[in-house]
Design a protein around this motif. Structure first.
Motif, PDB file in Angstrom:
ATOM      1  N   VAL A 260       0.861  -1.179   0.000  1.00 54.29           N
ATOM      2  CA  VAL A 260       0.000   0.000   0.000  1.00 54.29           C
ATOM      3  C   VAL A 260       0.893   1.223   0.000  1.00 54.29           C
ATOM      4  O   VAL A 260       1.763   1.372   0.853  1.00 54.29           O
ATOM      5  N   THR A 261       0.685   2.091  -0.976  1.00 53.74           N
ATOM      6  CA  THR A 261       1.425   3.346  -1.055  1.00 53.74           C
ATOM      7  C   THR A 261       0.421   4.482  -1.120  1.00 53.74           C
ATOM      8  O   THR A 261      -0.418   4.520  -2.030  1.00 53.74           O
ATOM      9  N   LEU A 262       0.485   5.389  -0.156  1.00 53.71           N
ATOM     10  CA  LEU A 262      -0.452   6.500  -0.093  1.00 53.71           C
ATOM     11  C   LEU A 262       0.210   7.779  -0.581  1.00 53.71           C
ATOM     12  O   LEU A 262       1.414   7.827  -0.810  1.00 53.71           O
ATOM     13  N   GLY A 263      -0.595   8.831  -0.745  1.00 48.29           N
ATOM     14  CA  GLY A 263      -0.111  10.052  -1.375  1.00 48.29           C
ATOM     15  C   GLY A 263       0.149  11.181  -0.404  1.00 48.29           C
ATOM     16  O   GLY A 263       0.427  10.967   0.774  1.00 48.29           O
ATOM     17  N   SER A 264      -0.022  12.421  -0.897  1.00 50.71           N
ATOM     18  CA  SER A 264       0.362  13.604  -0.126  1.00 50.71           C
ATOM     19  C   SER A 264      -0.778  14.179   0.704  1.00 50.71           C
ATOM     20  O   SER A 264      -0.590  15.153   1.421  1.00 50.71           O
ATOM     21  N   GLY A 265      -1.975  13.595   0.623  1.00 48.09           N
ATOM     22  CA  GLY A 265      -3.107  14.089   1.385  1.00 48.09           C
ATOM     23  C   GLY A 265      -3.107  13.587   2.816  1.00 48.09           C
ATOM     24  O   GLY A 265      -2.176  12.911   3.268  1.00 48.09           O
ATOM     25  N   ASN A 266      -4.171  13.920   3.531  1.00 48.41           N
ATOM     26  CA  ASN A 266      -4.359  13.447   4.902  1.00 48.41           C
ATOM     27  C   ASN A 266      -5.066  12.103   4.813  1.00 48.41           C
ATOM     28  O   ASN A 266      -6.286  12.015   4.865  1.00 48.41           O
ATOM     29  N   ASP A 267      -4.276  11.049   4.683  1.00 44.79           N
ATOM     30  CA  ASP A 267      -4.808   9.737   4.331  1.00 44.79           C
ATOM     31  C   ASP A 267      -5.019   8.853   5.558  1.00 44.79           C
ATOM     32  O   ASP A 267      -4.298   8.958   6.558  1.00 44.79           O
ATOM     33  N   THR A 268      -6.011   7.953   5.434  1.00 42.91           N
ATOM     34  CA  THR A 268      -6.297   6.981   6.483  1.00 42.91           C
ATOM     35  C   THR A 268      -6.461   5.613   5.841  1.00 42.91           C
ATOM     36  O   THR A 268      -7.182   5.464   4.854  1.00 42.91           O
ATOM     37  N   LEU A 269      -5.792   4.619   6.398  1.00 41.89           N
ATOM     38  CA  LEU A 269      -5.872   3.252   5.894  1.00 41.89           C
ATOM     39  C   LEU A 269      -6.364   2.339   7.005  1.00 41.89           C
ATOM     40  O   LEU A 269      -5.838   2.358   8.114  1.00 41.89           O
ATOM     41  N   THR A 270      -7.395   1.549   6.701  1.00 38.84           N
ATOM     42  CA  THR A 270      -7.884   0.523   7.620  1.00 38.84           C
ATOM     43  C   THR A 270      -7.696  -0.821   6.949  1.00 38.84           C
ATOM     44  O   THR A 270      -8.218  -1.056   5.853  1.00 38.84           O
TER      45      THR A 270
END
Length: 207
Positions: A187-197
């Protein structure tokens, strides 16, 4: 760049065998009503963008090259794909989302379910370009790889069990993704305020 605008006051069952649409690059399908409509896309070729405005379900999509834009709807959307369009081992479905589902000012979420069915075949890659706030359930798209781009806020409430990778590395909007139950390896997230469950497991997360 040719454009065909179609307002659906009822469902469209498709063209006769000797009729169809060729080499119209942009197809805009519009439903101004509150009842979802079906559009049979058989015998349509050469289209590059299919925009769905309102509650519209696509049937018999004969090629995967076009980007399907889904906008301004809280209705569930189904995309029926001809098996011949998904015979390969690296097929890609491109969706552009804007104001799909609902996210209100209090943060309450009602996700629109998007499904894609290619019969006995499968679409291996799902690309989402997000430009407006959207909340979607992707459990009905059995893609191994999910890529998210764009600057829109995106809530993903569920994904199919076979998901192996989520790549939102270039996404600029806030992403809230629930992938519990998926076989996600990375899982690779970006530059925003991200949330992963996610469920406990062997996840490699780069945020």
């Amino acid at each position: 760049n040719d454009t065909l605008n179609v307002t659906l006051n009822s469902s469209f069952a498709g063209f006769n065998d000797d009729a169809g649409v060729q080499n119209v690059e942009t197809l805009n399908l519009i439903n101004n009503g509150t009842i979802a409509r079906n559009f049979n896309a058989a015998n349509i070729s050469g289209v590059e963008t299919i925009n769905l405005e309102g509650g519209i379900n696509l049937q018999n999509l004969e090629a995967l090259g076009a980007t399907i834009g889904i906008a301004d709807t809280a209705d569930n959307v189904s995309i029926g794909i001809a098996e011949s369009a998904a015979e390969g081992s690296d097929d890609t479905l491109n969706l552009a989302l804007s104001n799909v589902g609902s996210i209100d000012e209090d943060g309450d979420i009602e996700a629109a379910t998007i499904t894609a069915d290619a019969g006995t075949e499968a679409v291996e890659n799902l690309n989402l370009q997000v430009s407006g706030p959207s909340a979607v359930n992707l459990d009905g798209i059995a893609a191994s790889n999910l890529t998210v781009t764009g600057d829109g806020t995106l809530v993903i409430t569920d994904v199919a069990d076979g998901l192996e990778a989520l790549d939102a590395s270039t996404a600029e909007g806030d992403i809230n993704a629930t992938i519990t139950g998926a076989d996600a390896a990375s899982v690779t997230l970006g530059s925003g305020n991200d949330t992963l469950t996610a469920a406990a497991g062997d996840l490699t997360t780069n945020a």
